[in-house]
Write an enzyme that holds these catalytic residues in place. Structure first.
Site, PDB file in Angstrom:
ATOM      1  CG  ASN A  58     -50.377   5.517 -44.150  1.00 16.39           C
ATOM      2  OD1 ASN A  58     -49.780   5.335 -43.108  1.00 16.39           O
ATOM      3  ND2 ASN A  58     -51.399   6.345 -44.200  1.00 16.39           N
ATOM      4  CB  CYS A 120     -46.584   9.032 -39.201  1.00 11.93           C
ATOM      5  SG  CYS A 120     -47.378   8.061 -40.499  1.00 11.93           S
ATOM      6  N   GLY A 121     -44.964   5.984 -38.722  1.00 13.15           N
ATOM      7  CA  GLY A 121     -43.982   5.054 -39.250  1.00 13.15           C
ATOM      8  C   GLY A 121     -43.910   5.043 -40.771  1.00 13.15           C
ATOM      9  CD  GLU A 265     -52.727   5.515 -39.434  1.00 16.65           C
ATOM     10  OE1 GLU A 265     -52.076   6.460 -38.927  1.00 16.65           O
ATOM     11  OE2 GLU A 265     -52.487   5.045 -40.558  1.00 16.65           O
ATOM     12  NE  ARG A 266     -53.176  10.057 -31.888  1.00 22.81           N
ATOM     13  CZ  ARG A 266     -52.158  10.482 -31.127  1.00 22.81           C
ATOM     14  NH1 ARG A 266     -52.349  10.791 -29.862  1.00 22.81           N
ATOM     15  NH2 ARG A 266     -50.941  10.556 -31.632  1.00 22.81           N
ATOM     16  N   GLY A 275     -47.323   2.189 -39.964  1.00 19.36           N
ATOM     17  CA  GLY A 275     -46.025   1.651 -39.592  1.00 19.36           C
ATOM     18  C   GLY A 275     -45.842   1.490 -38.096  1.00 19.36           C
ATOM     19  CB  THR A 276     -46.323   3.758 -35.177  1.00 23.71           C
ATOM     20  OG1 THR A 276     -47.604   4.262 -35.589  1.00 23.71           O
ATOM     21  CG2 THR A 276     -45.235   4.767 -35.481  1.00 23.71           C
ATOM     22  N   GLY A 277     -48.185   1.235 -36.009  1.00 19.50           N
ATOM     23  CA  GLY A 277     -49.156   0.220 -35.614  1.00 19.50           C
ATOM     24  C   GLY A 277     -48.639  -1.188 -35.851  1.00 19.50           C
TER      25      GLY A 277
END
Length: 331
Positions: A58, A120-121, A265-266, A275-277
């Site tokens: 990413n 964003c993670g 991802e949006r 990461g947040t996902g």
């Protein structure tokens, strides 16, 4: 076109004086890359300095923007820079901005489509590594102001970054989603018909919205390698039940402490990691009784280690963040 830096470190690349060259006599110079590899790029007039980092594939364009409150690049310019054929290439442009409310610095991000997510993670791990590299600082914890609130990444001695992501948000209206809650105010294993199939979704916000599915209402489990993500991903992202759009995670359970996840991802589409996902995936797994609170989440780009602690209700994400190259770009 990006001007790649031959500097041995990001700190050197971000020295105040900018290097310029004649547009009539372009020169080539090599850029440092992981593993000692060398890359070639045409050297052009210097503009905005950047560094490209990646976390499990990413990838992001990082800009040290701490001298002013507003990003030096517009969303439209970010779209051009993220283009993988005509720009630098990336899933987004991330800015280190001046500190707010007692933090060390602030974070904003423009996605590759020009939209602005709350957080964003993988991006904040890359940002923490970037700022530390620019400042030449030793491993430590940072307090970062984001549109999702306070996030605290810590650089570890082994090169990994552990991020205190805070508490998950489960109230349907705050995710946000118009799907009807099934457990108190939370949406857990709620049906959503998409592409002629009834999917079971759990909705979680990590400061940005996520819809997580472990399978269909008929009991069919997810097999991530069998998904046509490019076709079905937009159907979820833009579904009317997600008024702010959504990130969508498709999860295959290997063991209660080990899952595989693919993400749409949006604002960025298919990415190698989110990461947040990954954090939202473990929250959903715990709520559905499918995973433990400590879980390895395998993404196409590699694994993240997630822990949802009972002691403070915070989620901790640990994973890598690595420099790809640095340079300057005219916009």
């Amino acid at each position: 076109m990006a001007q790649c830096q031959a500097a041995s470190s990001v700190a050197r690349a971000f020295l105040p004086q900018q290097q310029r060259c004649s547009s009539r006599q372009p020169r080539r110079m090599a850029a440092a890359a992981p593993g000692g590899a060398r890359r070639q790029a045409v050297r052009c007039s210097a503009g905005i300095k950047f560094a490209k980092y990646q976390g499990l594939g990413n990838d992001f364009i990082l800009v040290d923007n701490r001298h002013q409150a507003e990003p030096v690049i517009s969303p439209e310019q970010a779209v051009k820079l993220c283009d993988r054929n005509f720009g630098i290439g990336g899933d987004g442009v991330i800015f280190a901005l001046p500190a707010q409310n007692g933090t060390d610095y602030s974070m904003r991000i423009f996605n590759s489509d020009g939209s602005e997510p709350e957080m964003c993670g993988n991006g904040i791990r890359c940002l923490a590594r970037f700022v530390a590299d620019v400042d030449g600082s030793q491993p430590r914890q940072y307090k970062v102001h984001t549109l999702a609130g306070l996030i605290q990444p810590a650089l570890l001695a082994d090169g990994q970054v552990c991020v205190d992501m805070g508490e998950p948000i489960l109230k349907a209206a705050d995710v946000p989603t118009t799907l009807q809650p099934t457990q108190g105010e939370a949406v857990v294993q709620q049906r959503l018909n998409v592409d002629g199939k009834d999917w079971l979704f759990t909705c979680v916000s990590m400061g940005n919205p996520h819809a997580i599915t472990y399978g269909l209402a008929d009991g069919t489990s997810i097999k991530v390698d069998e998904l046509d993500l490019a076709r079905i991903g937009p159907m979820f992202e833009h579904n009317a039940v997600f008024p702010a759009r959504t990130n969508t995670e498709f999860v295959e359970v290997l063991t209660p402490s080990h899952v595989r996840m693919h993400v749409w991802e949006r604002g960025a589409g298919r990415t190698l990691a989110c990461g947040t996902g990954a954090c939202a995936t473990v929250v959903a797994g715990v709520l559905e009784g499918k995973t433990e609170r400590k879980c390895q989440v395998d993404l196409p780009g590699g694994p993240l280690h997630i822990e949802w602690r009972e002691s403070d209700n915070h989620i901790y994400m640990t994973g890598p963040a690595e420099l790809v190259f640095s340079g300057s770009v005219s916009v």
